[in-house]
Design a protein around this motif. Structure first.
Motif, PDB file in Angstrom:
ATOM      1  N   TYR A  92      37.262  -2.917 -66.039  1.00 33.96           N
ATOM      2  CA  TYR A  92      38.346  -1.726 -66.011  1.00 33.96           C
ATOM      3  C   TYR A  92      38.377  -0.926 -67.437  1.00 33.96           C
ATOM      4  N   PHE A  93      38.209  -1.608 -68.547  1.00 31.52           N
ATOM      5  CA  PHE A  93      38.782  -0.655 -69.777  1.00 31.52           C
ATOM      6  C   PHE A  93      37.185  -0.333 -70.550  1.00 31.52           C
ATOM      7  N   ARG A  94      36.042  -0.690 -69.997  1.00 33.16           N
ATOM      8  CA  ARG A  94      34.929  -0.384 -70.756  1.00 33.16           C
ATOM      9  C   ARG A  94      34.097   0.742 -70.192  1.00 33.16           C
ATOM     10  N   TYR A  95      34.674   1.402 -69.199  1.00 36.77           N
ATOM     11  CA  TYR A  95      34.088   2.652 -68.537  1.00 36.77           C
ATOM     12  C   TYR A  95      34.892   3.687 -68.591  1.00 36.77           C
ATOM     13  N   TYR A  96      34.651   4.690 -69.453  1.00 36.98           N
ATOM     14  CA  TYR A  96      35.504   5.858 -69.893  1.00 36.98           C
ATOM     15  C   TYR A  96      34.604   7.223 -69.444  1.00 36.98           C
ATOM     16  N   LYS A  97      35.642   7.994 -68.646  1.00 41.03           N
ATOM     17  CA  LYS A  97      34.973   9.049 -68.081  1.00 41.03           C
ATOM     18  C   LYS A  97      35.283  10.357 -69.130  1.00 41.03           C
ATOM     19  N   VAL A  98      34.073  11.032 -69.213  1.00 37.36           N
ATOM     20  CA  VAL A  98      34.390  12.208 -70.386  1.00 37.36           C
ATOM     21  C   VAL A  98      33.537  13.372 -69.985  1.00 37.36           C
ATOM     22  N   PRO A 129      31.369  -0.321 -61.673  1.00 41.53           N
ATOM     23  CA  PRO A 129      32.113  -0.962 -60.354  1.00 41.53           C
ATOM     24  C   PRO A 129      32.419   0.004 -59.468  1.00 41.53           C
ATOM     25  N   VAL A 130      32.114  -0.192 -58.310  1.00 37.35           N
ATOM     26  CA  VAL A 130      32.296   0.561 -57.057  1.00 37.35           C
ATOM     27  C   VAL A 130      33.783   0.887 -56.866  1.00 37.35           C
ATOM     28  N   GLY A 131      34.834   0.250 -57.487  1.00 38.82           N
ATOM     29  CA  GLY A 131      36.260   0.681 -57.391  1.00 38.82           C
ATOM     30  C   GLY A 131      36.468   1.683 -58.311  1.00 38.82           C
ATOM     31  N   ILE A 132      35.858   1.821 -59.384  1.00 43.59           N
ATOM     32  CA  ILE A 132      36.297   2.613 -60.355  1.00 43.59           C
ATOM     33  C   ILE A 132      35.713   4.060 -60.056  1.00 43.59           C
ATOM     34  N   LYS A 133      34.239   3.945 -59.392  1.00 40.95           N
ATOM     35  CA  LYS A 133      33.844   5.361 -58.882  1.00 40.95           C
ATOM     36  C   LYS A 133      34.558   5.821 -57.818  1.00 40.95           C
ATOM     37  N   LYS A 139      45.060   1.741 -58.001  1.00 40.90           N
ATOM     38  CA  LYS A 139      45.228   1.462 -56.339  1.00 40.90           C
ATOM     39  C   LYS A 139      46.406   0.518 -56.086  1.00 40.90           C
ATOM     40  N   TYR A 140      46.659   0.562 -55.006  1.00 37.38           N
ATOM     41  CA  TYR A 140      47.747  -0.144 -54.714  1.00 37.38           C
ATOM     42  C   TYR A 140      47.459  -1.459 -53.696  1.00 37.38           C
ATOM     43  N   SER A 141      48.672  -2.173 -53.504  1.00 40.76           N
ATOM     44  CA  SER A 141      48.221  -3.568 -52.769  1.00 40.76           C
ATOM     45  C   SER A 141      48.225  -2.859 -51.199  1.00 40.76           C
ATOM     46  N   GLN A 142      47.401  -3.903 -50.430  1.00 42.80           N
ATOM     47  CA  GLN A 142      46.926  -3.575 -49.121  1.00 42.80           C
ATOM     48  C   GLN A 142      48.253  -3.526 -48.250  1.00 42.80           C
ATOM     49  N   ALA A 143      49.397  -4.262 -48.642  1.00 43.30           N
ATOM     50  CA  ALA A 143      50.489  -4.514 -47.872  1.00 43.30           C
ATOM     51  C   ALA A 143      50.886  -2.859 -47.604  1.00 43.30           C
ATOM     52  N   TYR A 352      42.155  -1.782 -60.637  1.00 40.24           N
ATOM     53  CA  TYR A 352      41.233  -1.875 -59.384  1.00 40.24           C
ATOM     54  C   TYR A 352      39.562  -1.499 -59.796  1.00 40.24           C
ATOM     55  N   THR A 353      38.820  -2.446 -59.835  1.00 41.35           N
ATOM     56  CA  THR A 353      37.236  -2.354 -59.777  1.00 41.35           C
ATOM     57  C   THR A 353      36.349  -2.584 -58.688  1.00 41.35           C
ATOM     58  N   GLY A 354      37.206  -3.309 -57.504  1.00 43.16           N
ATOM     59  CA  GLY A 354      36.608  -3.760 -56.378  1.00 43.16           C
ATOM     60  C   GLY A 354      36.242  -5.253 -56.592  1.00 43.16           C
ATOM     61  N   ASN A 355      36.330  -5.932 -57.561  1.00 40.87           N
ATOM     62  CA  ASN A 355      36.128  -7.207 -57.784  1.00 40.87           C
ATOM     63  C   ASN A 355      37.676  -7.915 -57.876  1.00 40.87           C
ATOM     64  N   VAL A 356      37.888  -8.493 -56.971  1.00 40.12           N
ATOM     65  CA  VAL A 356      39.363  -9.151 -56.774  1.00 40.12           C
ATOM     66  C   VAL A 356      39.512 -10.002 -57.975  1.00 40.12           C
ATOM     67  N   GLN A 357      38.541 -11.121 -58.308  1.00 41.90           N
ATOM     68  CA  GLN A 357      38.881 -12.140 -59.157  1.00 41.90           C
ATOM     69  C   GLN A 357      38.857 -11.299 -60.469  1.00 41.90           C
ATOM     70  N   GLU A 358      37.951 -10.675 -60.794  1.00 36.17           N
ATOM     71  CA  GLU A 358      38.015  -9.722 -61.930  1.00 36.17           C
ATOM     72  C   GLU A 358      39.049  -8.919 -62.071  1.00 36.17           C
ATOM     73  N   ASP A 359      39.800  -8.416 -61.042  1.00 32.55           N
ATOM     74  CA  ASP A 359      40.963  -7.601 -61.388  1.00 32.55           C
ATOM     75  C   ASP A 359      42.210  -8.209 -61.729  1.00 32.55           C
ATOM     76  N   GLY A 360      42.266  -9.488 -60.943  1.00 39.01           N
ATOM     77  CA  GLY A 360      43.345 -10.410 -61.053  1.00 39.01           C
ATOM     78  C   GLY A 360      43.450 -10.995 -62.574  1.00 39.01           C
ATOM     79  N   GLN A 361      42.274 -11.308 -63.277  1.00 38.16           N
ATOM     80  CA  GLN A 361      42.236 -11.979 -64.314  1.00 38.16           C
ATOM     81  C   GLN A 361      42.491 -10.877 -65.337  1.00 38.16           C
ATOM     82  N   THR A 362      41.988  -9.529 -65.137  1.00 37.49           N
ATOM     83  CA  THR A 362      42.227  -8.422 -66.238  1.00 37.49           C
ATOM     84  C   THR A 362      43.806  -8.010 -66.228  1.00 37.49           C
ATOM     85  N   LYS A 363      44.430  -8.295 -65.006  1.00 36.64           N
ATOM     86  CA  LYS A 363      45.721  -7.821 -65.189  1.00 36.64           C
ATOM     87  C   LYS A 363      46.578  -8.933 -65.903  1.00 36.64           C
TER      88      LYS A 363
END
Length: 490
Positions: A92-98, A129-133, A139-143, A352-363
């Motif tokens: 989530y933090f390594r890709y910076y759009k400029v 990652p697809v979620g970043i693109k 992103k907010y929760s599916q609920a 949100y990056t699209g990888n649920v496990q990655e996103d949870g660990q990052t947060k």
């Protein structure tokens, strides 16, 4: 002239306040002790030698506040640096759009740096990652997807997210509304992420380090920042060249003496810029190109260059002040992170990056860092600034904001693309911290610890904020490394 067109505000004489009594009660670890001698000096000062001149006075209480250097060293190097380094390596933090093709708005293009190390390693679209693109907002929760369209519209604006179920026309209307609403709170010029010239940069593939970019082009950038955008007393003028060891003042104090004639807010502004400049210089000294271009490239610590930029003997006493300004900037961004923590603690805010496990660990890692930050007992009190007469305070804050916004525009004048990426990122990170501390919506919402209905951060602001603080954390850690290298050379 590059000076922002603003009206001068009346000076204020304010106190800089901090809360908390002792950092050691917070540490809760008897094995981690302050470097204090019985005579009240730090052991760094007590054992200072000619080889340690860069550090023999870097000790004790910082100017304009009541936090000491040693406490920050312990807190950063033991508590923060290991975690913030891991966080900034996550997707989530390594890709910076400029946008690296924006023209310099202040002087004709003097061509881009032709040195190969100035070039940015391209990031293939397939690697992002697809979620970043998919979008640049949180992103907010599916609920929340079960809400009605109207509720979704309102909720999307609240979070800075635009629901994909909305029509294009509605989505564009909300985006325009949000951009106009936020413009008054922005402290920096933001790139248009929808521009075809904007590109993702993998920060791990393009680390900040010395590229060989120097000379008139680099000097003009920093000279414009200091000369045209830092506040000065009207009755004083001294020539300034921030890229040489001494700025040519016989008293050895240089520009810093000007600060005595400025109100707190204007002193703070200079110290933020000086701290950012010092941090960048430390990164370049720590990752210096040590081999000639025709041999294999090798980067490492350059002690001689570090001395040139920070040794009091080579800077007529300014080196220590520059380093202290780095610590001061660290406290400012630290407080911004502490204040914005409730925004990220809400379950609906996901990285949100699209990888649920990655996103949870990052947060989870981010929230751990916030817990450490909020436990620090010597936070900067932003309420001590812009606290005078309402009209005068508002005028001064707007002047402060426009001056910094102008500096962010100067980053498009940096000729080295890799330097431009990191300059824009760190400037935007500091601008985001100032937005958190001083925007009206922030003051109203986050201080009350309530859901911030008007406040929002884009993904780019989040990435810049955490990476910029990570750079400051790295700088303080590198100071410890340089201290060791200087000691070993004795």
């Amino acid at each position: 002239m590059i000076r922002a067109t603003v009206q001068r505000g009346a000076p204020f004489v304010l106190l800089w306040l901090f809360v908390g009594n002792s950092v050691f009660a917070w540490l809760g670890n008897d094995n981690v002790k302050s470097k204090k001698q019985k005579n009240g000096q730090s052991d760094y000062e007590a054992t200072g030698s000619q080889d340690q001149n860069c550090f023999c006075h870097l000790t004790g209480i910082l100017d304009d506040c009541f936090c000491d250097v040693e406490s920050i060293d312990i807190f950063n190097n033991f508590k923060i640096y290991p975690s913030i380094r891991k966080l900034t390596e996550r997707d989530y933090f390594r890709y910076y759009k400029v946008n690296l093709k924006r023209p310099c708005p202040f002087w004709p293009d003097d061509s881009q740096c032709s040195i190969k190390d100035c070039q940015v390693e391209p990031c293939p679209e397939s690697k992002v990652p697809v979620g970043i693109k998919a979008g640049n907002y949180n992103k907010y929760s599916q609920a929340s997807n079960t809400r009605s369209d109207v509720e979704e519209c309102e909720h999307a604006h609240e979070l800075g997210a635009i629901n994909s179920t909305l029509s294009n026309q509605s989505r564009e209307a909300f985006e325009d509304w949000a951009r106009h609403d936020d413009a008054q709170d922005h402290f920096c010029e933001l790139d248009d992420e929808t521009s075809p010239d904007a590109q993702y940069v993998d920060l791990l593939l393009n680390p900040e380090r010395y590229t060989g970019y120097k000379g008139p082009s680099a000097w003009r950038v920093w000279n414009s920042i200091y000369e045209e955008n830092c506040f000065k007393p009207r009755s004083v003028y001294r020539p300034l060249n921030p890229l040489v060891p001494s700025r040519g003042d016989d008293d050895g104090e240089g520009f810093y003496n000007w600060l005595e004639g400025l109100c707190l807010e204007k002193r703070v502004f200079y110290r933020l810029i000086s701290g950012l400049h010092s941090s960048i210089n430390i990164h370049l000294c720590a990752e210096y190109l040590l081999e000639e271009p025709w041999s294999k490239a090798h980067w490492g610590a350059n002690v001689r260059e570090f001395r040139r930029r920070f040794d009091p003997a080579e800077t007529k006493g300014e080196g220590t002040r520059r380093l202290k300004n780095l610590y001061f900037l660290y406290l400012i961004e630290l407080r911004a992170l502490s204040k914005v923590a409730p925004y990220f603690e809400r379950s609906i805010i996901n990285l949100y990056t699209g990888n649920v496990q990655e996103d949870g660990q990052t947060k989870e890692l981010l929230l751990q860092i916030f817990n450490e930050i909020r436990a620090f007992p010597m936070h900067f009190d932003e309420k001590s600034m812009f606290a005078g007469h309402k009209l005068e305070a508002k005028t001064l804050k707007e002047e402060f904001r426009l001056h910094f916004k102008n500096i962010s525009r100067i980053m498009d004048c940096v000729g080295c693309n890799k330097c431009r990426v990191w300059g824009k990122l760190q400037t935007q990170g500091l601008g985001t911290a100032l937005k958190i501390l001083f925007s009206e919506k922030e003051i109203q919402n986050l201080q009350e610890n309530s859901p911030s209905k008007g406040f929002q951060l884009t993904r780019q602001e989040i990435v810049a904020l955490l990476n910029a603080f990570g750079r400051l954390s790295t700088s303080i850690k590198e100071l410890h490394n340089f201290r060791t290298l200087l000691k070993d050379q004795r």
